[in-house]
Design an enzyme around this catalytic site. Structure first.
Site, PDB file in Angstrom:
ATOM      1  CB  ALA A   1      31.146 -10.217  47.232  1.00  0.00           C
TER       2      ALA A   1
ATOM      3  CB  VAL B   1      36.053 -12.617  50.578  1.00  0.00           C
ATOM      4  CG1 VAL B   1      36.095 -13.930  49.253  1.00  0.00           C
ATOM      5  CG2 VAL B   1      36.492 -11.537  49.762  1.00  0.00           C
ATOM      6  CE  LYS B   2      27.236 -16.134  51.039  1.00  0.00           C
ATOM      7  NZ  LYS B   2      26.043 -16.154  50.615  1.00  0.00           N
ATOM      8  CB  CYS B   3      35.341 -19.345  50.599  1.00  0.00           C
ATOM      9  SG  CYS B   3      36.411 -17.995  49.841  1.00  0.00           S
TER      10      CYS B   3
END
Ligand code: G3P
Length: 219
Positions: free
Chosen positions: A56, A82-84
């Site tokens: 996400a 978590v996508k950064c």
């Protein structure tokens, strides 16, 4: 190699999950926007369909804000990754979130040196967009090969996820290149099953069997 679906569509995910070979899901703000719900609501719904890593993405561009968003996304479900984005602030956020035990998928990677930085920041996954490179006549598979080699050289645990895949040939190419994961649209996933000789062969087997059965029962 793990197979992930690159979609936030619940119908596509439900159908793909029924085959038992999908290991996870990747989403991005564009994919979420297509479904007309908030990032959090859609990710929560996806966790009920797929039992595996679900990426996400944060939508901020400042590290502090990415970290805040990342904590909220990670709290939705233990499977959330978590996508950064691979910008300097994203690397800062990756380092901070990883240090807290939050798993991070660093996205929008287009070079081996970017992938090196992501691994050093503790990324759980790196997402090289190999399809977008192929789109502009740069060999995306070569980038996957380079990143896999660099990570092996230094024993980084970061997994390589080949992203922006356009067709089954790229799935084969990244598997040969040693990618740990390939994420693909539902259409490409279904194409992986297909071979005309399988369909022709099965049709012939069943026709032969039905013919013999009819002859035997006719006595
Ligand atoms: O989700 C990341 C990536 O797979 C997006 O691909 O098709 O927008 O280039 P695409």
């Amino acid at each position: 190699m793990k197979i992930f679906l690159d979609t936030a569509n619940l119908d596509e995910l439900t159908l793909a999950a029924s085959f038992g070979v999908v290991d996870g899901v990747t989403t991005n703000p564009s994919l979420i926007a297509r479904e007309g719900r908030s990032n959090e609501d859609q990710i929560r719904a996806i966790t009920e369909i797929i039992d595996g890593d679900i990426s996400a993405e944060v939508v901020s561009t400042e590290a502090e804000e990415m970290i805040r968003e990342g904590r909220i996304l990670a709290a939705i479900h233990p499977n959330v990754v978590v996508k950064c984005p691979l910008i300097p602030e994203g690397i800062k956020a990756t380092k901070a979130l990883s240090s807290e035990g939050i798993r991070v998928n660093v996205t929008l990677c287009f070079s081996a040196t970017q992938a090196l930085l992501a691994a050093k920041a503790g990324a759980y996954i790196i997402s090289p967009f190999m399809g977008r490179l192929d789109d502009i006549s740069i060999d995306g598979t070569e980038l996957i090969r380079e990143i896999v080699a660099i990570y092996e050289n230094y024993d980084f645990q970061t997994q390589v996820l080949a992203a922006s895949i356009r067709g089954p040939l790229q799935v084969k190419d990244v598997a040969l290149a040693g990618s740990h994961i390939a994420t693909m649209p539902a259409k490409v996933f279904h194409q992986l099953f297909k071979h005309p000789l399988t369909d022709i062969g099965l049709e012939q087997f069943l026709a032969d069997y039905r013919k013999t059965l009819a002859e035997v029962s006719a006595g």
